[in-house]
Design an enzyme around this catalytic site. Structure first.
Site, PDB file in Angstrom:
ATOM      1  N   ILE A 227      -8.204  -0.210   3.992  1.00 13.14           N
ATOM      2  CA  ILE A 227      -7.915  -0.337   2.564  1.00 13.14           C
ATOM      3  C   ILE A 227      -7.113   0.876   2.128  1.00 13.14           C
ATOM      4  O   ILE A 227      -7.406   2.007   2.535  1.00 13.14           O
ATOM      5  CB  ILE A 227      -9.198  -0.494   1.727  1.00 13.14           C
ATOM      6  CG1 ILE A 227      -8.862  -0.772   0.267  1.00 13.14           C
ATOM      7  CG2 ILE A 227     -10.119   0.716   1.880  1.00 13.14           C
ATOM      8  CD1 ILE A 227     -10.023  -1.296  -0.561  1.00 13.14           C
ATOM      9  N   ALA A 228      -6.081   0.652   1.318  1.00 10.63           N
ATOM     10  CA  ALA A 228      -5.171   1.721   0.925  1.00 10.63           C
ATOM     11  C   ALA A 228      -5.197   1.900  -0.588  1.00 10.63           C
ATOM     12  O   ALA A 228      -4.577   1.125  -1.331  1.00 10.63           O
ATOM     13  CB  ALA A 228      -3.754   1.411   1.404  1.00 10.63           C
ATOM     14  N   MET A 229      -5.917   2.913  -1.024  1.00 13.26           N
ATOM     15  CA  MET A 229      -5.970   3.263  -2.452  1.00 13.26           C
ATOM     16  C   MET A 229      -5.378   4.643  -2.704  1.00 13.26           C
ATOM     17  O   MET A 229      -4.554   4.818  -3.591  1.00 13.26           O
ATOM     18  CB  MET A 229      -7.417   3.224  -2.952  1.00 13.26           C
ATOM     19  CG  MET A 229      -8.029   1.840  -3.025  1.00 13.26           C
ATOM     20  SD  MET A 229      -9.645   1.844  -3.848  1.00 13.26           S
ATOM     21  CE  MET A 229     -10.668   2.624  -2.592  1.00 13.26           C
TER      22      MET A 229
ATOM     23  N   PRO B 253      -0.695  10.524  -2.469  1.00 13.90           N
ATOM     24  CA  PRO B 253      -0.548  11.986  -2.485  1.00 13.90           C
ATOM     25  C   PRO B 253      -0.955  12.621  -3.813  1.00 13.90           C
ATOM     26  O   PRO B 253      -1.463  13.740  -3.836  1.00 13.90           O
ATOM     27  CB  PRO B 253       0.953  12.178  -2.205  1.00 13.90           C
ATOM     28  CG  PRO B 253       1.323  10.987  -1.373  1.00 13.90           C
ATOM     29  CD  PRO B 253       0.511   9.859  -1.920  1.00 13.90           C
TER      30      PRO B 253
ATOM     31  N   ALA C  64      -2.873  10.813  -6.260  1.00 12.98           N
ATOM     32  CA  ALA C  64      -3.899   9.994  -6.913  1.00 12.98           C
ATOM     33  C   ALA C  64      -5.045   9.741  -5.951  1.00 12.98           C
ATOM     34  O   ALA C  64      -4.882   9.042  -4.946  1.00 12.98           O
ATOM     35  CB  ALA C  64      -3.309   8.665  -7.380  1.00 12.98           C
TER      36      ALA C  64
ATOM     37  N   GLU D 176     -20.561   0.887  -1.234  1.00 15.40           N
ATOM     38  CA  GLU D 176     -19.848   1.914  -0.465  1.00 15.40           C
ATOM     39  C   GLU D 176     -20.602   3.233  -0.491  1.00 15.40           C
ATOM     40  O   GLU D 176     -20.736   3.909   0.537  1.00 15.40           O
ATOM     41  CB  GLU D 176     -18.441   2.111  -1.034  1.00 15.40           C
ATOM     42  CG  GLU D 176     -17.654   3.205  -0.329  1.00 15.40           C
ATOM     43  CD  GLU D 176     -16.270   3.424  -0.909  1.00 15.40           C
ATOM     44  OE1 GLU D 176     -15.626   4.425  -0.549  1.00 15.40           O
ATOM     45  OE2 GLU D 176     -15.828   2.596  -1.739  1.00 15.40           O
ATOM     46  N   ARG D 177     -21.125   3.600  -1.637  1.00 19.42           N
ATOM     47  CA  ARG D 177     -21.835   4.868  -1.753  1.00 19.42           C
ATOM     48  C   ARG D 177     -23.206   4.809  -1.098  1.00 19.42           C
ATOM     49  O   ARG D 177     -23.703   5.816  -0.597  1.00 19.42           O
ATOM     50  CB  ARG D 177     -21.903   5.275  -3.227  1.00 19.42           C
ATOM     51  CG  ARG D 177     -20.536   5.739  -3.700  1.00 19.42           C
ATOM     52  CD  ARG D 177     -20.346   5.784  -5.191  1.00 19.42           C
ATOM     53  NE  ARG D 177     -18.973   6.208  -5.487  1.00 19.42           N
ATOM     54  CZ  ARG D 177     -18.392   6.091  -6.670  1.00 19.42           C
ATOM     55  NH1 ARG D 177     -19.061   5.572  -7.692  1.00 19.42           N
ATOM     56  NH2 ARG D 177     -17.145   6.496  -6.847  1.00 19.42           N
TER      57      ARG D 177
ATOM     58  N   GLY E 167     -15.069   8.834  -0.994  1.00 23.75           N
ATOM     59  CA  GLY E 167     -15.940   7.861  -1.642  1.00 23.75           C
ATOM     60  C   GLY E 167     -16.397   8.307  -3.017  1.00 23.75           C
ATOM     61  O   GLY E 167     -17.304   7.717  -3.604  1.00 23.75           O
TER      62      GLY E 167
END
Length: 380
Positions: free
Chosen positions: A124-126, A129, A131, A242-243, A363
């Site tokens: 997954i790409a969130m 550089p 943000a 996720e956490r 995360g």
């Protein structure tokens, strides 16, 4: 001692998974760290044994196991006998659920079977550089061109970035509203999709973290997840789990560090007697064990709440905050008790220490977790 949190069925599953790790992972993890990547075939082996996407419906090749405790068992065993840089949990539990919750029937039928088998690796790409936690600062854009979306932007710190065959890419879809984001399925080989260098890291050496570039990538409409303007809400939905996953991992690493340290101090001789006989050592071990047990009780409680669909964002944030901070304190103390040996990479506690430092950042950083908890108390 078996925790009451688990049943005999969970422990039977644990035994099988532990055997798999000892055979297929434990002997190779040093080589993977040196290579900076886990071989793709390992995802296939996981798939062959039914260890990927265990929640997936049987029609897609999964086991249909919804009980999160089975995933918890895997995470705990990974922390002891696996390789922290083998990000199969990201594949199975952080990325694939987007297909489950927001993918349509055609997307699920087309993509999930290969994810279950390990033929198709997910990322997954969130992060960009400029943000990270603040998604509103995202610069990657997707433009509606009628029969497709045109994707442009740069992503960084992407786990599974080199191995990935399918990347869920977050991109802004309305230049006038920073919270309108779409999730786009970018597949290996799409024109304009390029991978940069593998990034060198402090820890998690076997994990292929990379930069990804999207230059006029034509994403067909059938590769858009759900509503292309509601991606922000989709991303928020998965954060609690996720956490929780992170919390289990951090605590597992802390337990692993504690266990190897207990063995080390029994063998290490100082001034004619074992280090374990020194009062300072015994007090430190007593303090660490207490913190670990308290944290374990809370994490098990959170898992039970998650199974009951009652895990809230603030409770998950507290779990991540507490366990990552406990992990940091415990592994640091364990290195100290190892003395000079703790600074040597040949000792397990050394790489456990460097792996642990990122836990308080990715995360959602500890500072962000504190803000989430504070908002639940005081409001915005």
């Amino acid at each position: 001692m078996q925790r009451q949190h688990y049943t005999a069925e969970h422990e039977l599953f644990r035994d099988g998974y532990r055997q798999f790790l000892r055979k297929e992972v434990l002997p190779h993890r040093e080589a993977w760290r040196e290579a900076g990547i886990v071989p793709r075939e390992m995802f296939r082996k996981m798939g062959e044994h039914g260890y990927l996407l265990i929640w997936a419906d049987e029609k897609y090749g999964g086991l249909g196991v919804e009980d999160f405790r089975f995933q918890q068992v895997m995470l705990e065993e990974d922390a002891r006998y696996g390789e922290a840089g083998f990000y199969h949990t990201l594949h199975s539990r952080l990325v694939a659920p987007y297909l489950k919750h927001f993918g349509n029937a055609e997307q699920q039928a087309r993509l999930l079977p290969k994810c279950v088998s390990g033929e198709s690796i997910l990322a997954i790409a969130m992060t960009e550089p400029d943000a990270g936690s603040d998604l509103a600062g995202m610069k990657t854009r997707a433009t509606d061109c009628g029969d497709h979306w045109l994707l442009n932007g740069t992503k960084t710190y992407i786990s599974n970035g080199i191995n990935a065959d399918l990347v869920v890419v977050a991109a802004k879809t309305n230049p006038d509203n920073p919270r309108q984001i779409g999730l786009f399925l970018v597949q290996r080989g799409m024109e304009g999709f390029e991978r940069g260098r593998t990034l060198a890291k402090m820890g998690l050496k076997a994990q292929d973290t990379a930069e990804l570039f999207f230059r006029d990538v034509k994403v067909p409409k059938e590769n858009v997840l759900g509503d292309p303007f509601k991606g922000f809400h989709y991303l928020m939905r998965g954060l609690a789990e996720e956490r929780l996953i992170g919390s289990v991992m951090y605590l597992g690493n802390a337990w692993g560090s504690f266990e190897v340290t207990c063995e080390f101090v029994k063998q290490r001789m100082v001034f004619g007697k074992a280090l374990s006989e020194m009062q300072n050592t015994r007090f430190k071990l007593g303090s660490m064990r207490t913190e670990l047990e308290v944290a374990q009780t809370y994490v098990d409680h959170c898992v039970d709440r998650h199974n009951a669909a009652e895990l809230t964002a603030e409770v998950a944030a507290m779990a991540k905050l507490f366990t990552s901070e406990v992990e940091g304190r415990v592994v640091d103390e364990c290195v100290q008790l190892h003395g000079g040996a703790g600074y040597m990479e040949e000792y397990e506690v050394c790489w456990r220490y460097t792996n642990a430092r990122i836990s308080r950042v990715y995360g959602g950083s500890s500072e962000i977790m504190r803000e989430i908890v504070a908002r639940s108390i005081l409001g915005r």
